[in-house]
Design a protein around this motif. Structure first.
Motif, PDB file in Angstrom:
ATOM      1  N   LYS A 160       0.827  -1.198   0.000  1.00 41.04           N
ATOM      2  CA  LYS A 160       0.000   0.000   0.000  1.00 41.04           C
ATOM      3  C   LYS A 160       0.873   1.266   0.000  1.00 41.04           C
ATOM      4  N   PRO A 161       1.195   1.791  -1.181  1.00 38.77           N
ATOM      5  CA  PRO A 161       1.910   3.078  -1.234  1.00 38.77           C
ATOM      6  C   PRO A 161       0.970   4.241  -0.937  1.00 38.77           C
ATOM      7  N   TYR A 162       1.559   5.374  -0.516  1.00 37.95           N
ATOM      8  CA  TYR A 162       0.747   6.549  -0.216  1.00 37.95           C
ATOM      9  C   TYR A 162       1.545   7.815  -0.443  1.00 37.95           C
ATOM     10  N   VAL A 163       0.815   8.900  -0.618  1.00 39.16           N
ATOM     11  CA  VAL A 163       1.412  10.237  -0.689  1.00 39.16           C
ATOM     12  C   VAL A 163       0.651  11.124   0.280  1.00 39.16           C
ATOM     13  N   GLY A 164       1.313  12.161   0.765  1.00 31.91           N
ATOM     14  CA  GLY A 164       0.659  13.038   1.725  1.00 31.91           C
ATOM     15  C   GLY A 164       1.196  14.449   1.667  1.00 31.91           C
ATOM     16  N   ALA A 165       0.413  15.375   2.176  1.00 31.69           N
ATOM     17  CA  ALA A 165       0.824  16.772   2.286  1.00 31.69           C
ATOM     18  C   ALA A 165       0.135  17.360   3.508  1.00 31.69           C
ATOM     19  N   GLY A 166       0.822  18.287   4.176  1.00 33.20           N
ATOM     20  CA  GLY A 166       0.218  18.864   5.360  1.00 33.20           C
ATOM     21  C   GLY A 166       1.019  19.993   5.948  1.00 33.20           C
ATOM     22  N   LEU A 167       0.982  20.095   7.282  1.00 33.21           N
ATOM     23  CA  LEU A 167       1.540  21.251   7.973  1.00 33.21           C
ATOM     24  C   LEU A 167       2.462  20.785   9.093  1.00 33.21           C
ATOM     25  N   ASN A 168       3.607  21.444   9.171  1.00 29.28           N
ATOM     26  CA  ASN A 168       4.556  21.199  10.264  1.00 29.28           C
ATOM     27  C   ASN A 168       4.601  22.417  11.185  1.00 29.28           C
ATOM     28  N   TYR A 169       4.572  22.156  12.489  1.00 27.31           N
ATOM     29  CA  TYR A 169       4.806  23.196  13.483  1.00 27.31           C
ATOM     30  C   TYR A 169       6.017  22.795  14.305  1.00 27.31           C
ATOM     31  N   THR A 170       7.010  23.643  14.380  1.00 30.16           N
ATOM     32  CA  THR A 170       8.199  23.351  15.171  1.00 30.16           C
ATOM     33  C   THR A 170       8.331  24.380  16.289  1.00 30.16           C
ATOM     34  N   ALA A 206       4.591  20.422   4.730  1.00 32.03           N
ATOM     35  CA  ALA A 206       5.296  19.139   4.780  1.00 32.03           C
ATOM     36  C   ALA A 206       4.765  18.252   3.659  1.00 32.03           C
ATOM     37  N   LEU A 207       5.670  17.542   3.000  1.00 41.75           N
ATOM     38  CA  LEU A 207       5.325  16.615   1.929  1.00 41.75           C
ATOM     39  C   LEU A 207       5.797  15.219   2.299  1.00 41.75           C
ATOM     40  N   GLN A 208       5.111  14.213   1.799  1.00 44.26           N
ATOM     41  CA  GLN A 208       5.352  12.855   2.271  1.00 44.26           C
ATOM     42  C   GLN A 208       5.078  11.831   1.185  1.00 44.26           C
ATOM     43  N   VAL A 209       5.881  10.765   1.156  1.00 43.89           N
ATOM     44  CA  VAL A 209       5.623   9.607   0.303  1.00 43.89           C
ATOM     45  C   VAL A 209       6.096   8.379   1.069  1.00 43.89           C
ATOM     46  N   GLY A 210       5.358   7.281   0.952  1.00 48.33           N
ATOM     47  CA  GLY A 210       5.755   6.096   1.699  1.00 48.33           C
ATOM     48  C   GLY A 210       5.029   4.859   1.208  1.00 48.33           C
ATOM     49  N   VAL A 211       5.282   3.752   1.900  1.00 43.19           N
ATOM     50  CA  VAL A 211       4.641   2.493   1.538  1.00 43.19           C
ATOM     51  C   VAL A 211       4.518   1.632   2.786  1.00 43.19           C
ATOM     52  N   ASP A 212       3.392   0.916   2.887  1.00 43.00           N
ATOM     53  CA  ASP A 212       3.170  -0.082   3.928  1.00 43.00           C
ATOM     54  C   ASP A 212       3.150  -1.454   3.268  1.00 43.00           C
ATOM     55  N   ILE A 213       3.993  -2.367   3.785  1.00 44.71           N
ATOM     56  CA  ILE A 213       4.136  -3.705   3.207  1.00 44.71           C
ATOM     57  C   ILE A 213       3.709  -4.723   4.252  1.00 44.71           C
ATOM     58  N   PRO A 214       2.687  -5.551   3.967  1.00 49.29           N
ATOM     59  CA  PRO A 214       2.208  -6.498   4.983  1.00 49.29           C
ATOM     60  C   PRO A 214       3.241  -7.574   5.302  1.00 49.29           C
TER      61      PRO A 214
END
Length: 202
Positions: free
Chosen positions: A117-127, A149-157
């Motif tokens: 299950k690959p995914y992409v994401g976008a959002g907000l970072n507060y530091t 913030a930008l994101q890409v990833g994958v979940d592998i069972p």
């Protein structure tokens, strides 16, 4: 070998050995996915102060919680503990600080017959910066930073409700730098965050 090459190799290897098709489960509305990752922070170290500012790159722990509004759409809250960083000017240490960078992203998850299950994401970072000690107090920085913030990833069972996760994020973090109460420029951390960990589906 660079870190992102290692992460890619881990993902490919796990994908080959996991019985993904047999373990495949669709995420559903209300699904919660909890992940624990080891994350490497690689700072961009860009500044406009003329001081050649930089922080050390480091590994840090990370925990995140994803809630699925539908099989494809989820929100992820990414958390860690305050991280101590050494600060350098042209390679010479000038002090330390701590930062806490929670991040919230909205993700789109792709579903495949293999169960990967690959995914992409976008959002907000507060530091939030704290415990700032630069040049014995002669220099200072703004304590708050907001940025995308930008994101890409994958979940592998790997097993029922257990996933190997590989995740790459780019967060935009900037703070103004002052000396003697006068702004002298800004420092951009803008880190690349490469993480590997496990996820549990509830």
């Amino acid at each position: 070998m660079k870190l992102h090459h290692i992460a890619a190799a881990v993902a490919v290897t796990a994908g080959l050995f996991a019985s993904s098709a047999a373990l495949a489960q669709d995420f559903k509305e209300g699904t919660v996915l909890v992940r624990a990752r080891a994350v490497h922070l690689d700072s961009a170290n860009k500044d406009s102060t003329g001081l050649g500012l930089s922080i050390d790159n480091k590994w840090l722990p990370e925990v995140d919680f994803s809630y699925f509004f539908s099989p494809n759409i989820a929100a992820e809250l990414i958390l860690t503990v305050p991280q101590k960083q050494h600060v350098y000017s042209n390679g010479a240490e000038i002090g330390t600080l701590k930062h806490l960078p929670p991040t919230l992203t909205l993700q789109y998850h792709f579903h495949t017959d293999s169960g990967i299950k690959p995914y992409v994401g976008a959002g907000l970072n507060y530091t939030r910066f704290s415990s700032v000690n630069l040049l014995g107090g002669a220099a200072d920085i703004d304590r708050n930073s907001w940025g995308p913030a930008l994101q890409v990833g994958v979940d592998i069972p790997l097993a029922k409700n257990l996933y190997l996760n590989v995740d790459v994020k780019k967060a935009y973090i900037k703070t103004d730098v002052s000396a003697g109460g006068t702004k002298v420029g800004s420092f951009k951390v803008d880190p690349l965050l490469v993480g590997v960990g496990l996820g549990w589906r509830f």
